[in-house]
Structures are given as structure tokens and as C-alpha cells.
Design an enzyme around this catalytic site. Structure first.
Site, mmCIF file in Angstrom:
data_model
loop_
_atom_site.group_PDB
_atom_site.id
_atom_site.type_symbol
_atom_site.label_atom_id
_atom_site.label_comp_id
_atom_site.label_asym_id
_atom_site.label_seq_id
_atom_site.Cartn_x
_atom_site.Cartn_y
_atom_site.Cartn_z
ATOM 1 N N SER A 1 0.997 -1.262 0.084
ATOM 2 C CA SER A 1 -0.338 0.027 0.297
ATOM 3 C C SER A 1 0.768 1.593 -0.417
ATOM 4 C CB SER A 1 -1.293 -0.384 1.143
ATOM 5 O OG SER A 1 -2.122 1.099 0.650
ATOM 6 N N HIS B 1 -7.518 -5.911 -0.252
ATOM 7 C CA HIS B 1 -6.159 -5.439 -0.338
ATOM 8 C C HIS B 1 -5.904 -5.559 1.099
ATOM 9 C CE1 HIS B 1 -3.512 -1.967 -1.041
ATOM 10 N NE2 HIS B 1 -4.365 -1.243 0.192
ATOM 11 N N GLU C 1 -8.371 -4.982 -4.917
ATOM 12 C CA GLU C 1 -8.079 -4.407 -4.009
ATOM 13 C C GLU C 1 -9.229 -3.200 -3.615
ATOM 14 O OE1 GLU C 1 -5.166 -3.826 -3.034
ATOM 15 O OE2 GLU C 1 -3.844 -4.061 -4.973
#
Length: 562
Positions: free
Chosen positions: A222, A467, A354
């Protein structure tokens, strides 16, 4: 080993004691001696020496707030490095939630937060009495540059299974880490400069921990993946690492890199009760504020939140990386186009969904059972302009393409989330990979397609590859936590092997592993999951669509993303 240290680690996945040297590990760093502790993973005789909370820079307090990190002061006595350091200041409630969601540990640790937070954790399987030279893997945590910390990620399993030195670093976050007036008074990117300082510390000290300073891999997820990507592009990080891995985040990721954050700096000053007349006045006033006062400002900024009622153009959910002329001499897309960056071997990957659950939930998007027609979707995307950086007429075209059902049929919400996932993660990751490949550097891509058993019970079963989901596999959560399937354990072992092979020699492939093709003009990549297999042209159609759309509808203001 002292009894208190034993109690700390006598958890289900560990056995402490058998095969340990008679005295705890001690290493003489450039600044002074540090005392760690030995921990063994169940089933392994070789213990790992663990050093927690080792300082790599001076505490960034007082005049060092909004300033480049300075080398740590030397110490004369032995520094006890057996307890977790405080995390950098952030919203403590959200910080604890994110830690509990993403950690690979079985136990929960109550977090502490401090402005004095420039510490790193080291896990080394090396025999410290010999001059081992093991590959070094430096993890940069995620959290939108506003959340997260080192101690969420236990490096024991990766270090033990793959015989690598794992270093987990911290860096200043939010206002403390990225406040920028856009001039010499506060250039910004302090958090990235902390990352560079940690890499310098690794160069100077890691050999004493059995690591090879000439074989350093930086990897992150991330905002940590974005940080890795920024360091790949930055002249300040040249020769500080030899390989890089960006998981679900690159320097083109929407919202995380801006040309100019002056309006945000002025907003921070006003909320903090400072005059925003000049840069010097803002910086001087903000340096006088206590960390609690700046935390109050942080909470009022509503970081990471979608504002459904206010003006989205006034929304600042991130305190982002900025074009400072030092760490980033130009915008990322310009540096990529000029092919003038650190052309090290690079793995870039995304997860299948995601924007599946954790991010929309944290950002206050409507829950999945809310009916969503095209008008509602249009409104949501307009409110998401901080994240997507899309002109209004581009939103209408995108909705036509992604939301194929005019009325609510149950699929619109998923299609909207897919659209956002493509803009924020998928398309930027492919563009960065192509740029890296075209500069002549070995490049590998993956898409992670698995739903880990450790996910929150609130996450819908339909979300596969959310994610952050790959972190459990990369850090060996199935082995450390236990109680999971053989399939999930094997997936984790495979991913750790891929990552460590890459750290060893710049190529993830190895005996007994599915073949991972290099990302060349054929654009082969690896789909990683219950079935792991090669595929081609990840997000090719989406990249073509968005590239063409945004070329036609160029924003009149700054264009920072795709």
C-alpha cells in the site's frame, strides 16, 4: 535468557529455550551496543536473534519536527532492545484497528504512540559469532502515509524459513511526516527521508547482524509499496538497495503524490490555531504545538474518510508525498519517462479486489447492501475526486463502461468498487511496471487471488484478494498463528520462497515453484492463489481505456496520477 523475555515469547507458535546460546544476543552498532533476545519457531532448532526498537535516527522533536532526520546519538551503556517501540503518532483508534486486522501475530499487542518513533526491528537467523552475509529484506509498512507501524509485522517466520535478515522500519506519518509548505521552510517528505535514513543505517550496521549490505531488498504494501516505488525513482536512495517489491501501491497511486500541497498546509495551520500568512510563521507556530494538539488537528482533518456532504475539492484524506525537488526532483511519470532512476530488479503486484472491503469500509463508503444506480454511483465518484483525480466528464464515460446495468441489479456496487480499484491500484501498477521494463530493468508482476482465513468476519465471502490480503502469506501468518488449512500454509511457504529467492538473486524462480515469467513485451505475469499459474497482459484493456480517456480529458489543474 531472562524469565520476562521468555514469558513474552512463550506463545503457541514459539518454543523458546532449546538450542539457544547461553546468553542473549548482543551487537555493537555504530552508535553503541544493543541487547536482543533469541526466539525459535516451533520445529526449527536454529534460533532467530530479535532486536526491537533499535534507534536509527535522533528523535525528531523540537526543531527537528518538519526537518530531515539526523543520525542517532551514540550511547555508552548497553541498550535493551527487547520491547516494541512506540508507533509514530496517528489516530490511535484507527491505528489499533488496522494493526489488529493486518497483523500476522496470534497475540494482540496494545499499541503506544509517540513523536519519538524512529526505530526499527531486526530479525536475524545468522550466527552472530561468525561473519555471515545473509540477504536483507527491509519492510516498509502501509497505512496511507498516515497510519501503521513496524511491530504489526513479525519477521520471525520469513527470517526462519528463508534464512534472511528481516528489518521492519518506522517513519513519520501524517502531519509529522509529510507537512509541506512547498518551499525551503518545510519541503515535506520527512517520512520518506526517514526511510532513506533507515536504509543508510542498514548500510552502516547490518553486517554486524549477519546481513549483507550489498544485498538489500526493500519491500512494502500500500503506502509502503508507494514508498518503495518513490525510493526506486529517487536519487537520494541510489545504491542503498539492490532489489525492490511494491505490493498494492506505486508512485502513480492516486492521491498519494501531489505537485503542491500548500492548500493543505494552510488548512492544517488554521485548524491548529496558527496564522497561515507566511511559511515561516506556519512552521514556527506548528513546532510549538504539543503532539496531542497536532493529534487533535489530525483527527479534525478526517484522514482516510470520504466526505459525503462537503465539497470534495476541499477534502484532504491524505497528507501525501510531494514534489520537493530533493527526494523527488520531478513528478514520478516524468522520471519514469526519462528512464533516469534506480533500475534494480522489481516485483510489482496487485490484489484481485483492491477496493473490495477494507478500504471502502475505512473510507466510509456506503455498505454493500445499499442500492446503487448510475446516478448514485456518479455522485459517489464525484465525492471521491480526492482519491481518483478524475475530471467530471471522465466520470460519466467511466460509469458507462463499468456499470453496465442502468438500474440496480446487485452488480453495480461491485463494478463501482472495481472501477476505483483499477484507477487507484491496477492501472498505475501496470504503467509503473511498463516504465521499469522499458528502462531495461528485470520486472515481474503478480495478481494475488486468495481469501485468507484470517480476514475479518465482517468481510463478505465474495471478496477474494482484498487490499492487504497477501501480507498474511508474505509474513507467514498461517505458520505463526496456526489453525489453518494445509493449502493456506503452502501458499504462504510458496510466497515467502518467491520473495526470498528474489531477495537472494533478483529472480523469484526456484526449484519446486511454479514458473514466474519476467514481465517483458509479452507482459506475462503470475496469478497467485489456490491455483498459481501464468497469465498475460494484466489489466491491459483497463490501462488502454483509462490512458485514452484521461489523454482526451486532461485536467486543467495538476495531473498527478495515471
Amino acid at each position: 535468557m531472562c524469565l520476562s523475555a521468555l514469558i513474552l515469547v512463550s506463545l503457541a507458535a514459539f518454543t523458546a529455550g532449546a538450542g539457544h546460546p547461553s546468553s542473549p544476543p548482543m551487537v555493537d552498532t555504530v552508535q553503541g551496543k544493543v541487547l536482543g533476545k533469541y526466539i525459535s519457531l516451533e520445529g526449527f532448532t536454529q534460533p532467530v536473534a530479535v532486536f526491537l526498537g533499535v534507534p536509527f535516527a535522533k528523535p525528531p522533536l523540537g526543531s527537528l519536527r518538519f526537518a530531515p532526520p539526523q543520525p542517532a546519538e551514540p550511547w555508552s551503556s548497553v541498550k535493551n532492545a527487547t520491547s516494541y517501540p512506540p508507533m509514530c503518532f496517528q489516530d490511535p483508534v484507527t491505528g489499533q484497528i488496522v494493526n489488529d486486522l493486518l497483523t500476522n501475530r496470534k497475540e494482540k499487542i496494545p499499541l503506544q504512540f509517540s513523536e519519538d518513533c524512529l526505530y526499527l526491528n531486526i530479525y536475524t537467523p545468522a550466527d552472530l559469532t561468525k561473519s555471515d552475509r545473509l540477504p536483507v529484506m527491509v519492510w516498509i509498512h502501509g497505512g496511507g502515509l498516515v497510519l501503521g507501524g513496524a511491530s504489526t509485522y513479525d519477521g520471525l517466520v520469513l527470517s526462519t524459513h528463508e534464512n534472511v535478515v528481516v528489518v521492519v522500519i518506522q517513519y513519520r506519518l501524517g502531519i509529522w511526516g509529510f507537512f509541506s509548505t512547498g518551499d525551503e521552510h518545510s519541503r515535506g517528505n520527512w517520512g520518506h527521508l526517514d526511510q532513506v535514513a533507515a536504509l543508510h543505517w542498514v548500510q552502516d550496521n547490518i553486517a554486524k547482524f549477519g546481513g549483507d549490505p550489498g544485498s538489500v531488498t526493500i519491500f512494502g504494501e500500500s503506502a509502503g509499496g508507494e514508498s518503495v516505488s518513490v525510493l526506486v525513482l529517487s536519487p537520494l536512495a541510489k545504491n542503498l538497495f539492490q532489489r525492490a517489491i511494491s505490493e498494492s501501491g506505486v508512485a502513480l497511486t492516486a492521491g498519494l503524490v501531489k505537485k503542491n500541497t500548500r492548500p493543505l498546509a494552510e488548512k492544517i495551520a488554521v485548524i491548529s490555531g496558527c496564522k497561515n500568512t507566511t511559511s515561516a510563521a506556519m512552521v514556527h507556530c506548528l513546532r510549538q504545538k504539543t503532539e496531542e494538539e497536532l493529534l487533535g488537528t489530525t483527527l479534525k482533518l478526517n484522514l482516510f474518510k470520504l466526505d459525503l456532504h462537503g465539497d470534495s475539492r476541499q477534502s484532504h484524506p491524505f497528507v501525501p508525498t510531494v514534489l520537493d525537488g530533493v527526494l523527488l526532483p520531478k513528478m514520478p511519470e516524468e522520471i519514469l519517462a526519462e528512464k533516469n532512476f534506480n533500475t534494480v530488479p522489481y516485483i510489482v503486484g496487485i490484489n484481485k479486489q483492491e477496493f473490495g472491503w477494507i478500504l471502502p469500509t475505512m473510507m466510509n463508503y456506503p455498505p454493500s447492501d445499499v442500492k446503487l444506480d448510475q446516478m448514485t454511483a456518479m455522485s459517489l465518484l464525484k465525492k471521491s475526486s480526492f482519491l481518483l483525480n478524475l475530471p467530471e466528464d471522465a466520470i460519466a464515460v467511466a460509469i458507462e463502461k463499468y456499470l453496465r446495468d442502468k438500474d440496480y441489479t446487485g452488480r453495480n456496487k461491485d463494478q463501482l468498487l472495481e472501477l476505483i480499484g483499477d484507477v487507484v491500484f491496477g492501472v498505475p501498477s501496470v504503467i509503473v511496471s511498463r516504465g521499469h521494463r522499458d528502462a531495461g530493468a528485470p520486472t515481474y508482476m503478480y495478481e494475488f487471488q486468495y481469501s485468507p482465513s484470517f480476514s475479518s468476519e465482517m468481510k463478505p465471502d465474495t471478496v477474494v484478494g482484498d487490499h492487504g490480503d497477501e501480507i498474511y502469506s508474505v509474513f507467514g501468518a498461517p505458520i505463526l498463528r496456526g489453525g489453518t488449512s494445509e493449502e493456506e500454509i503452502n501458499l504462504s511457504k510458496m510466497m515467502m520462497k518467491f520473495w526470498a529467492n528474489f531477495a537472494r538473486n533478483g529472480n523469484p524462480n526456484g526449484q519446486g515453484l511454479p514458473h514466474w515469467p519476467e514481465y517483458d513485451q509479452k507482459e506475462g505475469y503470475l496469478q497467485i492463489g489456490a491455483t498459481t499459474q501464468q497469465a498475460q497482459k494484466l489489466k491491459e484493456k483497463e490501462v488502454a481505456f483509462w490512458t485514452e480517456l484521461l489523454a482526451k480529458k486532461q485536467l486543467p489543474t495538476e495531473h498527478t496520477e495515471l
